[in-house]
Design an enzyme around this catalytic site. Structure first.
Site, PDB file in Angstrom:
ATOM      1  N   ASP A  18      42.611  49.746  33.611  1.00 35.59           N
ATOM      2  CA  ASP A  18      42.646  50.896  34.519  1.00 35.59           C
ATOM      3  C   ASP A  18      43.917  50.820  35.371  1.00 35.59           C
ATOM      4  OD1 ASP A  18      41.554  48.607  35.795  1.00 35.59           O
ATOM      5  OD2 ASP A  18      40.759  49.833  37.409  1.00 35.59           O
ATOM      6  N   GLU A  22      39.435  47.194  37.914  1.00 28.95           N
ATOM      7  CA  GLU A  22      40.135  46.345  38.880  1.00 28.95           C
ATOM      8  C   GLU A  22      40.638  47.141  40.071  1.00 28.95           C
ATOM      9  OE1 GLU A  22      43.431  44.058  40.719  1.00 28.95           O
ATOM     10  OE2 GLU A  22      43.439  46.072  39.906  1.00 28.95           O
TER      11      GLU A  22
HETATM   12 ZN    ZN Z   1      46.660  45.009  38.701  1.00 34.07          ZN
END
Ligand code: ZN
Length: 201
Positions: A43, A113
Site C-alpha cells: 500500500d 502499513e
Molecule cells: Zn513504508
C-alpha cells in the site's frame, strides 16, 4: 506479486485478513540454516496534492534530476515498492548466478502499513511458527543520500492520542464556588509541555 514470487521459485500465496490481504512467500529451494524474513508493504500514501507531481503518479516514468541522476517516478516508488522490488530482484539475480539463495528466505508483504497495520500483529501471532525467523529484514527506510548507505534500527510505530479536558460549563463566581477551578487551557499547556520535555520525544 504472487506470480512474481512464484517465478522466483517461491511458494507464494495471498492470505486473507479482516482488512487487506497479506502476501506470503517461502523460497522453495531454501537451504537450511539462517532464516531471513523480509518485510515490505504494497500500500502507498495518497497522491495528494496532485499539483506537486511533475508527471502522472499512476504512470511510472524515468526522470532525470538536475544533477544527472536517473530516478523512477511513480506513486509508492520510494515507499515501499522500490525497496521491495530491489530485494526481490536481488534474489532473482543471486539465483541466476548461484542457483540457490545462501540463506532461507521468506517474504511477507502487507497492505495496511500506511494506515496503521492493525492486522499485522494478529497475523504474525496466528502464523508464528511459519514466519519465525532468525533475522527480520525491513527495507522500508531511507538513506542520507545516494552514496551513503544506512542501517536503520529501532524503528518506531505510530501513536494516536485524543485528549479531552472537561471543565466548567459556565462562569464560576469566586464567592459562590468552593475549591480550585482549574483553567482548561492551562491544563492542556501543562500536559503538552510535560510531553515535550520527555527525553525520548
Ligand atoms: Zn513504508
Amino acid at each position: 506479486m504472487c506470480k512474481e514470487l512464484a517465478a522466483l521459485g517461491f511458494v507464494a500465496s495471498l492470505r486473507e485478513t479482516p482488512g487487506h490481504p497479506m502476501v506470503v512467500g517461502h523460497d522453495e529451494d531454501a537451504s537450511d540454516g539462517l532464516h531471513v524474513l523480509f518485510y515490505g508493504h504494497y500500500d502507498v500514501q495518497p497522491t495528494d496534492p496532485l499539483s506537486l507531481w511533475k508527471s502522472d503518479p499512476f504512470e511510472p516514468s524515468i526522470a532525470t534530476e538536475p544533477d544527472g541522476r536517473r530516478i523512477i517516478v511513480a506513486r509508492g516508488a520510494s515507499d515501499d515498492k522500490g525497496q521491495l522490488l530491489t530485494f526481490i530482484e536481488a534474489c532473482r539475480a543471486w539465483k541466476a548466478v548461484h542457483g540457490t539463495l545462501p540463506v532461507r528466505v521468506s517474504i511477507l508483504i502487507e497492505g495496511e502499513e500506511e494506515s496503521g497495520g492493525a492486522n499485522l500483529m494478529p497475523f504474525l501471532k496466528a502464523n508464528a511458527s511459519e514466519l519465525k525467523a532468525d533475522v527480520a529484514l525491513i527495507c522500508d527506510t531511507g538513506m542520507p543520500d545516494r552514496k551513503t548507505p544506512a542501517i536503520t534500527t529501532s524503528l518506531r510505530g505510530l501513536v494516536g492520542e485524543e485528549v479531552e479536558i472537561v471543565c466548567a460549563t459556565h462562569d464560576l463566581h469566586s464567592g459562590m464556588f468552593g475549591n480550585a477551578a482549574r483553567n482548561p487551557i492551562e491544563l492542556l499547556c501543562k500536559a503538552l509541555g510535560a510531553y515535550a520535555m520527555r527525553p525520548d520525544v
